[in-house]
Write a protein that holds these residues in place. Structure first.
Motif, mmCIF file in Angstrom:
data_model
loop_
_atom_site.group_PDB
_atom_site.id
_atom_site.type_symbol
_atom_site.label_atom_id
_atom_site.label_comp_id
_atom_site.label_asym_id
_atom_site.label_seq_id
_atom_site.Cartn_x
_atom_site.Cartn_y
_atom_site.Cartn_z
ATOM 1 N N LYS A 1 -4.949 2.008 0.786
ATOM 2 C CA LYS A 1 -5.593 0.700 0.861
ATOM 3 C C LYS A 1 -4.641 -0.362 0.335
ATOM 4 O O LYS A 1 -3.818 -0.113 -0.546
ATOM 5 N N PRO B 1 -0.245 0.257 -6.400
ATOM 6 C CA PRO B 1 -1.537 0.653 -5.836
ATOM 7 C C PRO B 1 -1.772 2.155 -6.020
ATOM 8 O O PRO B 1 -0.900 2.889 -6.451
ATOM 9 N N ASP B 2 -2.989 2.600 -5.632
ATOM 10 C CA ASP B 2 -3.253 4.043 -5.672
ATOM 11 C C ASP B 2 -2.740 4.680 -4.385
ATOM 12 O O ASP B 2 -2.127 4.018 -3.546
ATOM 13 N N GLN C 1 -10.159 0.018 -5.159
ATOM 14 C CA GLN C 1 -9.272 1.148 -5.429
ATOM 15 C C GLN C 1 -9.656 1.826 -6.736
ATOM 16 O O GLN C 1 -10.020 1.167 -7.725
ATOM 17 N N TRP D 1 -5.183 1.550 -10.312
ATOM 18 C CA TRP D 1 -4.078 0.654 -10.019
ATOM 19 C C TRP D 1 -3.447 0.222 -11.332
ATOM 20 O O TRP D 1 -3.983 0.458 -12.425
ATOM 21 N N ARG E 1 0.860 -1.185 0.000
ATOM 22 C CA ARG E 1 0.000 0.000 0.000
ATOM 23 C C ARG E 1 0.891 1.228 0.000
ATOM 24 O O ARG E 1 2.094 1.163 0.276
ATOM 25 N N SER F 1 -4.481 5.915 -1.912
ATOM 26 C CA SER F 1 -5.491 5.965 -0.848
ATOM 27 C C SER F 1 -5.027 5.294 0.438
ATOM 28 O O SER F 1 -5.667 5.463 1.483
#
Length: 377
Positions: A353, A348-349, A253, A256, A220, A351
């Motif tokens: 998560k 991942p982004d 998400q 990604w 993450r 955020s």
């Protein structure tokens, strides 16, 4: 003719008033029908040196006949007239000899039945006949019109049924093709899953702003200000040949990126973790703003957002394929151009998560129906 013979029976002998000499009464002859009446001829066999012929009707009025025809001394006298119904039905012929001072006369009476006349029922008969003909023609026209209209209605109904059958057939054909395509996709997905491998994330080959879980399966972003799709982590395992499959939980998400990088790109990232990876040597599927985008291509799929993505690396065929695990359907594929090994990567982004590798469990599938077996062949 029959009419003449009958009327001869009705001829009444006229009175004979001779003043000198002896002779015969004039002969009245019914000649023929003419001009709506009956033509009468008055003939005398007596020789006259000078004679006069007179026609008189039942009222005693003189009637003009045909012009006098006489050859004095050697020939008889003759004249004709047309007697019509309503003129008294009787006629007299008198011949006067001026020299001998004698006269002879004959009369005839003809019944109304012998006169040509139009029956009072004839007009009604003609009207009825014409009306019947009109009704017959109207009925024929109506029947033809109704028959034509019925034929047109039958044709329209047949066309409508044919259109419905065609639409139904097209829909059934589309549904069958869709089912066949789904079965083929599911078979491809099952075969891809049979090549499952374990993937772990390399702590030494990641972006500084990324955090890896203790089991080295999840990653993450630790900096929510970091621009997405720039931070990535590369797997420990590299694949030089054969087929390899793994699954990634992307959750919900908003964006990604998954795929593989060449060995050269992996080394560049490992030596300088803060840089953005080069475009060459990177092959991926990116999800952003509700769209799936393959490397070097525009939006290639309108599939709904999926939470688990399957990745198949076919080194032998130089192809990288992506699947929606929930739908068991393909998302797209990329042709590979590389040298050396290929390493899975994950981005991942921002955020915070988790995005992680999910272990692929072996599954037992029900036998395929006979139709699907044929499709598989």
């Amino acid at each position: 003719m029959g009419l003449t013979a009958v009327i001869f029976l009705l001829v009444l002998a006229s009175r004979h008033q001779p003043t000198a000499g002896v002779g015969h009464d004039p002969l009245l002859v019914v000649d023929d029908y003419e001009d709506g009446g009956i033509r009468l001829k008055c003939l005398s066999e007596r020789l006259f040196s000078e004679a006069q012929l007179l026609w008189t009707d039942s009222r005693g009025d003189n009637i003009t006949g045909t012009p006098l025809s006489a050859d004095t001394g050697t020939a008889g006298v003759s004249s004709s007239i047309v007697l019509k119904a309503g003129s008294g039905n009787s006629m007299s012929c008198r011949i006067l000899d001026k020299q001998l001072k004698t006269s002879t006369e004959s009369s005839v009476a003809i019944a109304d039945a012998f006169f040509p006349s139009t029956s009072p029922w004839l007009a009604a008969f003609v009207v009825i006949l014409l009306l019947s003909i009109f009704l017959v023609l109207a009925a024929i026209y109506k029947i033809r019109k109704n028959a034509r209209k019925q034929i047109e209605q039958d044709i329209d109904e047949l066309k409508r049924k044919l259109d419905e059958q065609e639409r139904r057939f097209e829909k059934e054909n589309e549904d069958a093709e869709k089912r066949i395509e789904n079965v083929r996709n599911e078979l491809k997905f099952r075969k891809a899953r049979s090549n499952a491998v374990n993937i772990t994330l390399d702590q030494t080959c990641k972006h500084p702003n990324l955090c890896i879980s203790d089991d080295k399966r999840r990653v993450r972003s630790s900096d929510k200000k970091e621009t997405a799709l720039k931070a990535m982590v590369v797997a420990t395992e590299g694949f030089p040949d054969k087929k390899h499959y793994w699954e990634v939980e992307v959750g919900n998400q908003s964006q990604w990126e998954l795929g593989v990088v060449s060995e050269n790109v992996r080394n560049m990232i490992m030596n300088n973790m803060g840089i953005s990876p080069p475009v060459n040597g990177l092959f991926s599927l990116q999800y952003s703003q509700g769209k799936y985008i393959l490397t070097g291509r525009e939006d290639v799929s309108d599939c709904k957002q999926c939470s688990v993505v399957g990745v198949l690396l076919d080194v032998e065929s130089s192809e990288l394929s992506f699947y929606s695990v929930e739908e068991m359907s393909p998302l797209g594929s990329v042709v590979l151009e590389f040298t050396g090994k290929l390493y899975p990567f994950f981005s991942p982004d921002s955020s915070g998560k988790w995005l992680g590798v999910r272990p692929v469990k072996s599954q037992t599938y029900d036998p395929l129906p006979q139709g699907e077996k044929e499709i598989n062949k």
